[in-house]
Design an enzyme around this catalytic site. Structure first.
Site, mmCIF file in Angstrom:
data_model
loop_
_atom_site.group_PDB
_atom_site.id
_atom_site.type_symbol
_atom_site.label_atom_id
_atom_site.label_comp_id
_atom_site.label_asym_id
_atom_site.label_seq_id
_atom_site.Cartn_x
_atom_site.Cartn_y
_atom_site.Cartn_z
ATOM 1 N N ASN A 380 0.730 -1.222 0.059
ATOM 2 C CA ASN A 380 -0.391 -0.569 -0.275
ATOM 3 C C ASN A 380 0.718 1.136 0.066
ATOM 4 O O ASN A 380 1.680 1.095 0.956
ATOM 5 C CB ASN A 380 -1.339 0.359 1.302
ATOM 6 C CG ASN A 380 -1.569 1.511 1.678
ATOM 7 O OD1 ASN A 380 -2.942 1.432 0.826
ATOM 8 N ND2 ASN A 380 -0.852 2.404 2.235
ATOM 9 N N GLU A 381 0.965 2.202 -0.799
ATOM 10 C CA GLU A 381 1.338 3.406 -1.115
ATOM 11 C C GLU A 381 3.131 3.600 -0.203
ATOM 12 O O GLU A 381 3.535 3.647 0.097
ATOM 13 C CB GLU A 381 0.887 4.529 -0.115
ATOM 14 C CG GLU A 381 -0.516 4.498 -0.580
ATOM 15 C CD GLU A 381 -1.308 5.449 -0.149
ATOM 16 O OE1 GLU A 381 -0.477 5.835 1.081
ATOM 17 O OE2 GLU A 381 -2.253 6.198 0.447
ATOM 18 N N ASN A 435 -5.179 4.940 -4.365
ATOM 19 C CA ASN A 435 -5.661 5.225 -3.274
ATOM 20 C C ASN A 435 -5.749 7.316 -4.407
ATOM 21 O O ASN A 435 -4.996 7.711 -4.325
ATOM 22 C CB ASN A 435 -5.021 5.765 -2.043
ATOM 23 C CG ASN A 435 -5.059 4.218 -1.459
ATOM 24 O OD1 ASN A 435 -5.155 3.310 -2.342
ATOM 25 N ND2 ASN A 435 -3.400 3.804 -1.034
ATOM 26 N N TYR A 441 -7.533 15.951 -0.176
ATOM 27 C CA TYR A 441 -6.493 16.587 0.219
ATOM 28 C C TYR A 441 -5.493 17.101 -0.892
ATOM 29 O O TYR A 441 -4.892 17.527 -0.687
ATOM 30 C CB TYR A 441 -5.128 15.259 0.227
ATOM 31 C CG TYR A 441 -5.447 14.673 1.467
ATOM 32 C CD1 TYR A 441 -5.513 15.040 2.387
ATOM 33 C CD2 TYR A 441 -5.804 13.523 1.350
ATOM 34 C CE1 TYR A 441 -5.163 14.259 4.217
ATOM 35 C CE2 TYR A 441 -5.716 12.236 2.788
ATOM 36 C CZ TYR A 441 -6.120 12.841 3.919
ATOM 37 O OH TYR A 441 -5.875 11.998 5.150
ATOM 38 N N TRP A 515 -12.774 4.975 2.318
ATOM 39 C CA TRP A 515 -12.205 4.665 3.081
ATOM 40 C C TRP A 515 -12.746 5.816 4.026
ATOM 41 O O TRP A 515 -12.311 7.407 4.054
ATOM 42 C CB TRP A 515 -10.554 5.453 2.055
ATOM 43 C CG TRP A 515 -9.780 5.081 3.575
ATOM 44 C CD1 TRP A 515 -9.088 6.588 4.582
ATOM 45 C CD2 TRP A 515 -8.910 3.995 4.373
ATOM 46 N NE1 TRP A 515 -8.180 6.109 5.732
ATOM 47 C CE2 TRP A 515 -7.761 4.463 5.227
ATOM 48 C CE3 TRP A 515 -9.164 3.176 3.756
ATOM 49 C CZ2 TRP A 515 -7.203 3.483 5.946
ATOM 50 C CZ3 TRP A 515 -8.116 2.045 4.758
ATOM 51 C CH2 TRP A 515 -7.533 2.366 5.444
#
Length: 760
Positions: A380-381, A435, A441, A515
């Site tokens: 993940n990321e 994501n 953001y 999320w």
């Protein structure tokens, strides 16, 4: 026969620093029961200062007569993150990793006819070789899942084969015939021993039985016209009983529930289950709960699943680690399609290479019988810190290992938003996901659809999914004209409305995962005036309240009629005519105020009433949903007409607005520094877009970004994060960056940069 007993009761616990040799000198212990964590409170209160250290558990072990002649094993279902087990002062095992089941044989260490002393040290300190170490959630310490004692004969199904059942059941469906291959791993097999495998239907009717010598290693059974596991529509499960026998004596027995299904992912049409299109629309889940941390019982796991089913999800991304085995069972039973993954997250650690391999082996080998699991997530990321060759090698090895362990499922990866279309990370796994937080953001919520269309056009043969997306919604904040990052319940709901509309026209997105389903602990956070919590959940951390955004998903994903009047916590309204919005899966909704009809609206899921008259004082708002012309559901709330807006509905920042220049910080040298926001100069409250509009500002932000864990093409990253303030960026990228003294230093530097535009 195997005997399994819970050891959850009657443990003693201490935070006192000790070794096995000095543990006897500690006088004060706390009585606890398992599951247990020492961070259930300090891991959720903010400040990134929760206790991370070595703690000790101890317990007396009185085995009794039933252990005579047996081999004795201790089973831990989850202990974070380094666990050392001692029996009568001698070290029995060492385990690294906080999320998988592991076992240790106690037999060689036990004393006969005496009470045995069990001691366990658990360590959740930071290190550079066990994942996770950098992530936006709290790493709760403790023995936070069940502990069991297992008594077996000398010959038994292997209890130390990566924490698995010692039996691997693999269905293979072709046309209308399923072949059920059962591999077994036996400790101390003997030539005269046999294996008996019996398949049962959901209601315990025998389907087929096969017997083989234990030395043959596997048994295959054919099932004609099997009843398929078909997701939430029909989550049908079979059961396999595997018995190890010596003549007529049963030595050991294991039961495995499994499902028969097939699936595939098409780059244009998305996910297919059993040959039919089955769009995956669901949520992500973290395993903690308010005041409990990770120390959940079966009750809390079951409640979580019931809420996920209620919202209408058909898929769950179990982030960012291996979850409780009981929760995977629930996913099977409720028909959820699951993305299961290891915590290879955020920041690559070269010393953690082997730990990723071990955690993937444990995840797959322990859980490969679950029909709900269709995807293994390898990271993940992980490119946030760049994409060095050693990281690519690690990812490729994980991908190959996963296919070797389980060739029946697909591998996937969750890429950070800034990962380029042509990055190697998009071509390692079978399928890929991103994501994205456009509209929170950075950027706007409308950018999500544009991005996906661009990616799909650039990589038409690669199946693309949305592994994370969301916006924070805090129950206290409300706004008729919601804006990005105002933390209002209304903006969160608006954001999710837009995302749902986007999904409806893009069938090529193979899965979407909100999320998050629930708010969760992230002790380094301080967002919207709430410390220690990520507020992106559709429900609150304590599961007591469903936010408005919960119900927009319920409107899209469920068929049982309901109505939900939004903004019900936005009680005080100063307007004579106020907007009211209703979510429903009905055909039309009628709205009344104090039993007087306002209007009837026909719409698709979202019913807007822009001018609803309010009298001074309390007003009862009632919504009536109609389906097929018949009244289906009624709901009422109370709104209060007031003379002035309620100031508590707006988020406040202690460093902004009136009195901000009095916010001070004591520096390391003992002097006091003040936050200043001089007119015409930048500060930590200016956005990246505003600052990078000047040459000096761009240079400053590039330099600042280079000090954070986020690496890569820095100008592209700044463009993606352009809507964020510097303060928000620092909190996003580093708990240390959110410290007042760090913020003060950066604010002082920004105060020297003029806002006057310069040529770029």
């Amino acid at each position: 026969m195997r005997i399994k007993k819970s050891l959850n009761q009657d443990w003693s616990f201490t935070k006192e620093q000790a070794t096995m040799d000095t543990l006897k000198d500690i006088e004060t212990f706390e009585s606890v029961k398992i599951p247990h964590t020492w961070n259930n409170l300090d891991g959720q209160d903010g400040g990134l200062d929760y206790y991370r250290g070595v703690c000790w558990y101890k317990k007396e072990l009185d085995l009794g007569e039933e252990a005579i002649g047996k081999r004795v094993y201790l089973e831990f279902e989850g202990s974070n993150s380094i666990t050392d087990v001692y029996v009568n002062g001698k070290k029995a095992t060492h385990h690294e990793g906080g999320f998988s089941t592991f076992r240790v044989e106690l037999t060689p260490f036990l004393l006969e006819n005496e009470v045995n002393e069990l001691a366990v040290s658990v360590d959740n300190r930071a290190n550079d070789y066990i994942y996770p170490q950098m992530a936006d959630f709290t790493f709760f310490g403790g023995i936070y899942r069940a502990v069991n004692l297992i008594l077996v004969e000398d010959s038994h199904f292997d209890l130390e084969y990566y924490g698995s059942k010692g039996v691997k059941v693999t269905p293979d469906l072709k046309d209308q015939t399923a072949t059920i291959r059962t591999e077994y791993f036996v400790t101390n097999p003997k030539e005269n021993q046999t294996l008996k495998c019996t398949i049962y239907t959901h209601d315990n009717q025998v389907v087929s039985t096969q017997t083989a010598s234990v030395l043959e290693k596997e048994i295959s059974i054919t099932v004609e016209n099997p009843h398929l596991w078909n997701g939430v529509k029909d989550p049908y499960l079979y059961k396999m009983d595997v018995i190890l026998k010596s003549n007529d004596h049963v030595l050991d027995n294991v039961s495995v529930k499994f499902g028969i299904r097939n699936f595939h992912v098409d780059p244009e049409q998305g996910f297919f289950l059993n040959g039919e299109s089955y769009p995956l629309r669901g949520v992500s889940r973290h395993q903690d709960r308010e005041d409990m941390g990770w120390a959940l019982t079966g009750k809390e796991h079951k409640e979580d699943m019931e809420y996920i089913a209620e919202v209408g999800a058909n898929t769950i991304r179990l982030a960012h680690y291996q979850h409780d085995s009981y929760f995977y069972d629930l996913c099977d039973e409720y028909g959820m399609v699951v993305w299961a993954e290891i915590p290879f997250i955020s920041s690559f650690m070269e010393n953690g290479y082997q730990n990723t391999i071990t955690q993937m082996k444990e995840l797959v080998i322990q859980n490969d019988h679950h029909p709900s699991i269709c995807f293994w997530g390898i990271s993940n990321e992980i490119s946030m810190g760049g994409e060095p060759d050693i990281l690519q090698q690690n990812l490729r090895e994980l991908n190959d290992l996963t296919h070797e362990l389980d060739p029946t499922r697909l591998t996937t990866i969750a890429n950070a938003s800034m990962t380029k279309f042509d990055s190697e990370h998009n071509f390692i796994t079978d399928i890929v996901a991103y994501n994205h937080y456009y509209g929170w953001y950075g950027g706007s919520v409308e950018d999500n659809g544009t991005w996906f269309d661009s990616y799909h056009e650039s990589n038409p043969n690669r199946a693309i999914g949305l592994s994370e997306y969301g916006a924070e919604g805090i129950l206290a904040y409300h706004n008729h004209d919601p804006k990005i990052r105002d933390y209002s319940e209304e903006y969160q709901a608006y954001y999710h409305e837009q995302m749902l509309e986007m999904f409806e026209t893009r069938p090529y997105i193979w899965a979407t995962h909100v999320w998050n389903m629930f708010d969760f602990a992230a002790d380094g956070r301080d967002e919207g005036g709430v410390k220690g919590r990520n507020n992106k959940g559709l429900m609150t951390h304590d599961r007591s309240t469903k936010k408005d955004s919960f119900f927009v998903y319920k409107a899209y994903w469920t068929t049982e009629p309901f109505v939900h009047i939004c903004s019900r916590r936005f009680i005080d309204r100063p307007e004579e005519n106020t907007p009211v919005k209703v979510y429903s899966n009905c055909d039309s909704v009628t709205l009344l105020v104090d039993n007087q009809e306002v209007d009837t609206v026909t719409a698709h899921k979202i019913f807007a009433f822009p001018t609803v008259p309010l009298a001074m004082g309390e007003n009862t708002i009632t919504a009536i949903g109609y389906k097929n012309g018949e009244e289906q559901f009624i709901e009422s709330i109370t709104l209060n007409r007031v003379t002035e807006p309620n100031p508590d509905y707006t988020v406040k920042d202690e460093a902004e607005g009136e009195g901000a220049d009095n916010w001070f910080v004591e520096k390391e040298d003992g002097t006091v520094g003040f936050f200043e926001f001089p007119e015409g100069f930048f500060s930590i409250h200016d956005t990246i877009e505003e600052i990078t509009a000047t040459d000096e500002g761009m240079d400053f932000m590039l330099s600042l970004l280079s000090t954070t864990p986020i690496q890569g093409n820095q100008k592209e990253l700044l463009d993606y994060l352009k809507g964020y303030t510097v303060k928000a960026l620092l909190k996003l990228t580093s708990g240390d960056g959110a410290k007042p003294e760090t913020l003060l230093m950066i604010n002082e530097a920004l105060n020297k940069l003029p806002k006057a535009p310069q040529n770029k």
